[in-house]
Design an enzyme around this catalytic site. Sequence first.
Site, PDB file in Angstrom:
ATOM      1  N   LEU A   1      -3.785  -0.669  -6.754  1.00  0.00           N
ATOM      2  CA  LEU A   1      -4.758  -1.216  -5.805  1.00  0.00           C
ATOM      3  C   LEU A   1      -5.523  -0.110  -5.086  1.00  0.00           C
ATOM      4  CD1 LEU A   1      -6.081  -3.459  -4.195  1.00  0.00           C
ATOM      5  CD2 LEU A   1      -4.035  -3.576  -2.763  1.00  0.00           C
TER       6      LEU A   1
ATOM      7  N   SER B   1       2.720  -0.765  -9.173  1.00  0.00           N
ATOM      8  CA  SER B   1       3.560  -1.662  -8.375  1.00  0.00           C
ATOM      9  C   SER B   1       2.739  -2.750  -7.704  1.00  0.00           C
ATOM     10  CB  SER B   1       4.318  -0.862  -7.309  1.00  0.00           C
ATOM     11  OG  SER B   1       5.267   0.006  -7.888  1.00  0.00           O
ATOM     12  N   SER B   2       1.498  -2.418  -7.304  1.00  0.00           N
ATOM     13  CA  SER B   2       0.682  -3.405  -6.607  1.00  0.00           C
ATOM     14  C   SER B   2       0.386  -4.619  -7.483  1.00  0.00           C
ATOM     15  CB  SER B   2      -0.623  -2.778  -6.105  1.00  0.00           C
ATOM     16  OG  SER B   2      -1.229  -1.957  -7.070  1.00  0.00           O
ATOM     17  N   ALA B   3       0.353  -4.412  -8.804  1.00  0.00           N
ATOM     18  CA  ALA B   3       0.120  -5.549  -9.700  1.00  0.00           C
ATOM     19  C   ALA B   3       1.303  -6.499  -9.712  1.00  0.00           C
ATOM     20  CB  ALA B   3      -0.164  -5.050 -11.118  1.00  0.00           C
TER      21      ALA B   3
ATOM     22  N   ALA C   1       3.116  -7.155  -6.922  1.00  0.00           N
ATOM     23  CA  ALA C   1       3.331  -7.705  -5.586  1.00  0.00           C
ATOM     24  C   ALA C   1       3.157  -9.212  -5.615  1.00  0.00           C
ATOM     25  CB  ALA C   1       2.352  -7.075  -4.601  1.00  0.00           C
TER      26      ALA C   1
ATOM     27  N   GLU D   1       5.794 -14.876   6.216  1.00  0.00           N
ATOM     28  CA  GLU D   1       6.904 -14.110   5.657  1.00  0.00           C
ATOM     29  C   GLU D   1       7.726 -13.527   6.792  1.00  0.00           C
ATOM     30  OE1 GLU D   1       5.477 -11.271   2.812  1.00  0.00           O
ATOM     31  OE2 GLU D   1       5.158 -12.783   1.264  1.00  0.00           O
TER      32      GLU D   1
ATOM     33  N   HIS E   1      14.432  -4.066  -1.302  1.00  0.00           N
ATOM     34  CA  HIS E   1      14.163  -5.504  -1.258  1.00  0.00           C
ATOM     35  C   HIS E   1      15.495  -6.233  -1.417  1.00  0.00           C
ATOM     36  CE1 HIS E   1      12.435  -9.422  -1.924  1.00  0.00           C
ATOM     37  NE2 HIS E   1      11.235  -8.929  -1.669  1.00  0.00           N
TER      38      HIS E   1
ATOM     39  N   ARG F   1      13.765  -6.977   6.505  1.00  0.00           N
ATOM     40  CA  ARG F   1      14.318  -6.731   5.188  1.00  0.00           C
ATOM     41  C   ARG F   1      15.541  -5.824   5.197  1.00  0.00           C
ATOM     42  NH1 ARG F   1       9.004  -5.976   1.258  1.00  0.00           N
ATOM     43  NH2 ARG F   1       8.542  -8.198   1.066  1.00  0.00           N
TER      44      ARG F   1
ATOM     45  N   HIS G   1      12.503  -0.761  -3.436  1.00  0.00           N
ATOM     46  CA  HIS G   1      11.288  -1.571  -3.516  1.00  0.00           C
ATOM     47  C   HIS G   1      10.047  -0.868  -2.976  1.00  0.00           C
ATOM     48  CE1 HIS G   1       8.903  -5.204  -3.717  1.00  0.00           C
ATOM     49  NE2 HIS G   1       8.670  -5.186  -2.411  1.00  0.00           N
TER      50      HIS G   1
ATOM     51  N   ARG H   1       8.978  -1.298   6.726  1.00  0.00           N
ATOM     52  CA  ARG H   1       7.677  -1.947   6.516  1.00  0.00           C
ATOM     53  C   ARG H   1       7.746  -3.448   6.769  1.00  0.00           C
ATOM     54  NH1 ARG H   1       5.273  -4.519   1.774  1.00  0.00           N
ATOM     55  NH2 ARG H   1       7.286  -4.202   0.773  1.00  0.00           N
TER      56      ARG H   1
END
Length: 533
Positions: A22, A49-51, A53, A121, A240, A286, A345, A380
Site C-alpha cells: 500500500l 502484507s497490506s494486501a 489486511a 474493532e 495477532h 491485542r 503480525h 498498534r
Amino acid sequence: MDQDPHDLIDTRGNVVIVGAGLAGLFCALKLAPQPVTLISAAPLGQGASSAWAQGGIAAAVAEGDSAEAHAADTVAVGGGLVDADIALGIAREAAARIEDLLDYGVPFDRDGKGQLAVSREAAHSARRIVRVRGDMAGQAIVAALTEAVRNTPSIQVIEGHAVEALLTDSGAVIGLQLRKAGEPDAKPVVIASRAVVLATGGIGHLYAVTTNPQEANGIGLAIAARAGAIIADPEFVQFHPTAMMVGRDPAPLVTEALRGEGAILVSRRGQRFMLARHTLAELAPRDIVARGVAAEIAAGRGAFLDAREALGDDFAEKFPTVYESCIAAGIDPTRQPIPIAPAAHYHMGGIAVDARGRASLQGLWAAGEVSSTGAHGANRLASNSLLEAVVYAARIAEDIAGQTIAAATPVPAGLVTEPGGAVPPFAQKAVRDLMSAQVGVVRDEERLAEAVIALAKLERESTSLALRNMATAALLVATAALGRRESRGAHCRADYPAENPALAHRTMTTLDAARQVADELAARPRPQRSMTA
C-alpha cells in the site's frame, strides 16, 4: 566472459521506491507525473502484507466521530509511547486519504444511505473501520492501486528483483543493490539514486508462526540499519491473537472483526477465558488477548474462536476470506470453533522517521510497516496501519516533490557485495524458531541474552548476505527487548511484569549499539546455544 562486477538498471527519474504494498503504490501514484521507479520482489500486487489486511482502514468519517477521538484511542492503546501530535495529525488526514483511495477505484462498503459503512474493532470507542466486503479491504485496495500504477506512464515498474543493500557515501544514499528474486548467486544489480523510499514491509517472517507473506523478512529494517540509520522501537512486535493453526505458513489470519461481530474465545472445553482477563474480554487490546490465548495453549487447554452463535450461516457472506481458509483446512466455522494461536503480525518498530517520513540518512524516506513514526507506540490500535501507510506515503511524495533531487552518479564497484549466497533452509528455520521461542509473546532475560549472542554471531559470520540481513533485523529486535526491563504494550517480560514509569520513552538505537550489547554479553561467562550457517 562478462567481467562487469554488476549489472545496472537505468531509472525513470531520480526517485526509487522499494516495495509494492500500500505505501509504495500510493507514494508512486502521489508522485505522478514526476517520474519514479518502483521495485517489487514479487509480481506487482503480490507479496505485500497490506494486501492481506482483512479489517480495513481506521478513519473518523462517521457522524458523531472525530479525529480527536480517534487519536485519543490511539494514545490510550499505545502504552504511553505514542506521539500524540503524530497520532492526531494522521487521524485528521484520514478522510482525505479515504477520498484518494475512492478516486483510485477502491470499492469501500456503503450503507443503505450511500454513506461509507463503518464497523468497530478492538479498543476503538466508535465504529470507524472502513471496509470492503467485510474482510477484503487489503486485497481490494492493493488491486485498485496496482491497476492505477500499471496505467500511470510516469511509473517505471521493475518486478522480480529483491533489494539486499542500501548504498551510501558519507551518510547519504547513493543507490541500491538488488538481485534477481530467488537467484541468490546471480550477479548483483545496482540502481543509482539519491532519493530512495523504503516501503518494504515488516518482520513477520523472522518468526516461526506469522500471518505475514514471506517477503516480510525485515529486509528494509536490515539494510537501513547496516547503512547506519537510526532504528526506533524494534522491541515492540504485535502478535495477532487469532491466527488459524492448520499447519500453513503463513498462518491464515482470523480477522479481529469477527470478535467485533460477537465471536468469542474459548478453551477446548468451550469455556471463555478472556472474561477474567479484561473488562473488554475478546475486544481487549491485542497484546492482552494474545497473552491470554498463549496462556491457554501453554496450559494445555487449547484456544479456539467460536463464531457459531454470533454469525452462524451468515459467516460466508460476511467474512468470505476467513470462511474460505476454514473450508480449505477442513473446518466448517458455522458448525465448529476455529483453532487459533498468536502469530507475529505487525512491527511497531522500524526505521525512525520524522513527520515528513525522512530517515536519519540523507536521501532516505520510509513509509508503512518498515518505518516507525511514533503513531503506534508500544501497541498498534487495530486498522491504524493502513491509514498510517497512506498518510505517510502522501507526505513523502509531497516532501520529495518540493525538493530538487540531485542527479544520480555511478556507484563505486567497491560498495557492491558479491556474491549474495543463499540462506540455508536449516539456518532460516533456526532463526525463526529462535525468535518465536525466545523473543516471542512472553520474554525473559536469560532467553533474550541467548538469542542476542546467537544472532550476533550469524550477523557477523554468515557467508550468506541474505542470512546476515535476516540476523541483523532479528538482532535489533532482541537487543532492544533485552534492554527494556519492563512490560509495556506488546512487549511482555516475565521477569519484569510491570510497567516502569522511568522507561516511558521510545527506544532509539543503531546496529552498532546492538552489536555492542552482543559483544558485552559474549564476554561474560555463561552457557549459550550455538547456531551456525
